[in-house]
Design a protein around this motif. Structure first.
Motif, PDB file in Angstrom:
ATOM      1  N   HIS A   1      -8.210  -6.473  30.223  1.00 40.00           N
ATOM      2  CA  HIS A   1      -7.003  -7.580  30.075  1.00 40.00           C
ATOM      3  C   HIS A   1      -6.431  -7.803  30.994  1.00 40.00           C
ATOM      4  CE1 HIS A   1      -3.302  -7.141  27.578  1.00 40.00           C
ATOM      5  NE2 HIS A   1      -2.557  -6.512  28.605  1.00 40.00           N
ATOM      6  N   LEU A   2      -6.530  -7.014  32.366  1.00 44.31           N
ATOM      7  CA  LEU A   2      -6.151  -7.118  33.416  1.00 44.31           C
ATOM      8  C   LEU A   2      -6.213  -8.173  34.402  1.00 44.31           C
ATOM      9  CD1 LEU A   2      -5.409  -3.380  35.240  1.00 44.31           C
ATOM     10  CD2 LEU A   2      -2.991  -4.634  33.855  1.00 44.31           C
TER      11      LEU A   2
ATOM     12  N   SER B   1       0.486  -4.095  22.107  1.00 38.78           N
ATOM     13  CA  SER B   1      -0.409  -4.624  23.831  1.00 38.78           C
ATOM     14  C   SER B   1      -1.168  -3.458  24.086  1.00 38.78           C
ATOM     15  CB  SER B   1       0.289  -5.710  24.422  1.00 38.78           C
ATOM     16  OG  SER B   1       0.011  -5.299  25.628  1.00 38.78           O
TER      17      SER B   1
ATOM     18  N   TYR C   1      -8.958  -2.197  29.234  1.00 38.90           N
ATOM     19  CA  TYR C   1      -7.429  -2.644  29.850  1.00 38.90           C
ATOM     20  C   TYR C   1      -8.410  -3.119  31.070  1.00 38.90           C
ATOM     21  CZ  TYR C   1      -3.676  -1.793  32.332  1.00 38.90           C
ATOM     22  OH  TYR C   1      -1.926  -1.297  32.901  1.00 38.90           O
TER      23      TYR C   1
ATOM     24  N   ASP D   1      -1.096  -3.045  27.291  1.00 38.40           N
ATOM     25  CA  ASP D   1       0.098  -2.936  27.583  1.00 38.40           C
ATOM     26  C   ASP D   1       0.579  -1.357  28.016  1.00 38.40           C
ATOM     27  OD1 ASP D   1      -0.120  -5.218  29.572  1.00 38.40           O
ATOM     28  OD2 ASP D   1       1.304  -6.300  28.571  1.00 38.40           O
ATOM     29  N   LEU D   2       0.879  -1.252  26.350  1.00 36.86           N
ATOM     30  CA  LEU D   2       1.159   0.429  26.329  1.00 36.86           C
ATOM     31  C   LEU D   2      -0.257   1.599  26.752  1.00 36.86           C
ATOM     32  CD1 LEU D   2       1.853  -0.473  22.899  1.00 36.86           C
ATOM     33  CD2 LEU D   2       3.319   0.447  24.876  1.00 36.86           C
ATOM     34  N   TYR D   3      -1.054   1.043  27.536  1.00 35.36           N
ATOM     35  CA  TYR D   3      -1.884   2.229  28.159  1.00 35.36           C
ATOM     36  C   TYR D   3      -1.665   3.235  28.418  1.00 35.36           C
ATOM     37  CZ  TYR D   3      -7.139   3.770  29.363  1.00 35.36           C
ATOM     38  OH  TYR D   3      -8.354   4.359  29.582  1.00 35.36           O
TER      39      TYR D   3
ATOM     40  N   GLN E   1      -0.398  -2.883  39.035  1.00 31.80           N
ATOM     41  CA  GLN E   1      -1.772  -2.755  39.285  1.00 31.80           C
ATOM     42  C   GLN E   1      -3.039  -3.425  39.501  1.00 31.80           C
ATOM     43  OE1 GLN E   1       0.725  -3.661  36.227  1.00 31.80           O
ATOM     44  NE2 GLN E   1       1.046  -0.992  36.392  1.00 31.80           N
TER      45      GLN E   1
END
Length: 382
Positions: free
Chosen positions: A34-35, A156, A31, A158-160, A92
Motif C-alpha cells: 500500500h505504501l 484505508s 501495508y 492507513d489505519l494499520y 514511512q
C-alpha cells in the motif's frame, strides 16, 4: 484447569500476543505494498523482525536464566515494543521503516520464549495441558485476522499502524496480570552438565536445524499469501477468512493435543508435520485458484504450525534442565527466526524472478528435506 494454575491470566497474554501476529502475518506485506514498495523491498522489511528473532531471544533467554526475572523481562519487553513502534507514525520511508522494524521487533521477540518458560513453570508436571492454554493465542490471531480483514475491506490501510499499537497496549496490560511462576526444585536431564553439552546430545542439533527449515518453508506463506490470493481474484474479506480457517484448524488440534501426545511419539508428530507442510506448499503454489484445494491447504495449518509447535515445545522442554529452559526456548525462537528471515528474503527475490509456483516449490523442498533429516537423525523413542 484446577488448583492454583492462573489459566485465564496466562491464556489472556497468549490471546493478545498472537493477536499481534494476526495483525502482522497477513497484513504487513499488504501495508508495505500500500505504501508503494516493490516485492524485493517488502521481503527485506518483513525479514527484519525475523532477523531480530535471531538475536533477541538468546540475549534475553540468557538474562532470564541468569536472573530468574522472566516476568520482568516480559513486561519490559512488551512496554518497549509499543514505545518503539510509535516511531512509525513519524515517517514511512524505507530506511525509517527498517529502523522501526528492527527496534520494536528486538523487544517483541524477547517476550515469547520467556513467557513459554513461565507457562511451563506454572504447569509443572501437567505440561501436556500446555496446548489448552496456547489455543487462546490462536483465538486472538483469528479475531485480529477477521476483524482487520473486514476493516481494511471498508476503510484505508492507513489505519494499520494504529490498530497494531492498540493490540500492543493489550499485551502490556495482559503481562501485568500474570503472576510469577513458582520456583522449581530443579528437574535434571540425565547426564546433563551445562547448556552446550545438552545441546549436542544425539538428535538435538538435527531438531534445531529442522526448526529453521520449517520456518524457511513458511517464508512465501507469511510474506506473500495475501498478495498471492488477491492476484488470483479473492476478496480481502475472503482472504481474511482463509487465514482464520487455518487457525481454526490449529485450535481444534490444540483441543485434542493432550490425547495426541499420549498416542504418538514426538518424532512421529514432527515427521508428519514436515511431510504435510511439503504437500501444503505445493497446493498453495499450484492449485490455490481452486477454492476446494485452497481450503484443504489452509486446514493443513493444523499440522504445519499447530502440531509442529506443540511437539517442538515439548521436545525443547525434555531436552534441557529447568534452569536452562529460557535458553532452550530462546534457541528454538532464534532458529525459527533464522529460517523465517531467510524464507522472507528468498521469497521476496524469487517472487518476481521465478513466480509464485516455483517459490512455493522451493518451500516444499525445504520441508521435505527436514523430514528426511529427522527420519535419519532423531531417535524413534523421542
Amino acid at each position: 484447569m484446577s488448583g492454583a494454575l492462573p489459566y485465564w491470566r496466562l491464556s489472556n497474554f497468549y490471546l493478545f500476543y498472537f493477536a499481534l501476529l494476526g495483525g502482522v502475518a497477513p497484513f504487513l506485506a499488504l501495508y508495505f505494498d500500500h505504501l508503494g514498495f516493490s516485492p524485493a523491498r517488502i521481503g527485506e522489511l518483513v525479514a527484519i523482525p525475523m532477523l531480530m528473532r535471531c538475536l533477541a531471544p538468546n540475549l534475553w533467554g540468557w538474562l532470564g536464566d541468569r536472573t530468574g526475572q522472566r516476568l520482568l523481562i516480559v513486561r519490559l519487553g512488551s512496554l518497549l515494543t509499543a514505545l518503539s513502534f510509535c516511531l512509525i507514525f513519524l515517517r514511512q520511508d524505507y530506511w525509517w521503516l527498517v529502523l522501526v522494524m528492527a527496534l520494536h521487533s528486538f523487544f517483541w521477540h524477547a517476550v515469547l520464549p520467556q513467557f513459554e518458560a513461565i507457562t511451563l513453570g506454572h504447569l509443572g508436571p501437567q505440561s501436556a495441558r500446555y496446548s489448552r492454554i496456547r489455543l487462546w493465542g490462536s483465538v486472538g490471531f483469528i479475531l485480529t485476522v477477521v476483524g482487520l480483514g473486514w476493516l481494511f475491506g471498508r476503510f484505508s490501510l492507513d489505519l494499520y499502524p494504529a490498530m497494531l499499537l492498540l493490540i500492543m497496549l493489550g499485551i502490556i496490560l495482559a503481562s501485568l496480570l500474570v503472576p510469577p511462576a513458582p520456583r522449581s526444585a530443579g528437574r535434571g536431564v540425565e547426564g546433563s552438565s551445562g547448556f552446550w553439552l545438552q545441546l549436542w546430545r544425539p538428535g538435538v542439533p538435527a531438531f534445531f536445524l529442522c526448526v529453521a527449515l520449517m520456518q524457511l518453508s513458511h517464508g512465501p506463506y507469511y510474506t506473500f499469501l495475501t498478495l498471492h490470493l488477491e492476484a488470483l481474484g479473492y476478496s480481502r474479506g475472503l482472504i481474511g477468512l482463509m487465514w482464520a480457517l487455518g487457525v481454526v484448524a490449529e485450535i481444534l488440534l490444540f483441543m485434542v493435543m493432550t490425547r495426541v501426545l499420549a498416542l504418538f511419539s514426538l518424532k512421529q508428530l514432527l515427521l508428519t508435520s514436515f511431510i504435510l507442510a511439503a504437500i501444503r506448499w505445493l497446493l498453495l503454489g499450484a492449485l490455490a485458484d481452486n477454492l476446494a484445494w485452497l481450503l484443504l491447504a489452509q486446514l493443513l495449518h493444523a499440522a504445519t504450525f499447530g502440531c509442529f509447535h506443540v511437539a517442538a515445545i515439548h521436545f525443547v522442554q525434555r531436552s534441557f534442565h529447568d534452569r536452562q529452559q529460557g535458553q532452550g526456548q530462546a534457541l528454538y525462537a532464534t532458529l525459527a527466526g533464522v529460517g523465517g528471515a531467510l524464507g522472507a528474503l528468498y521469497a521476496g527475490y524469487s517472487w518476481s524472478s521465478l513466480g509464485p509456483l516455483w517459490t512455493f516449490v522451493l518451500a516444499s523442498l525445504a520441508a521435505a528435506s527436514a523430514a528426511l533429516i529427522l527420519a535419519l537423525r532423531l531417535d524413534a523413542r523421542v
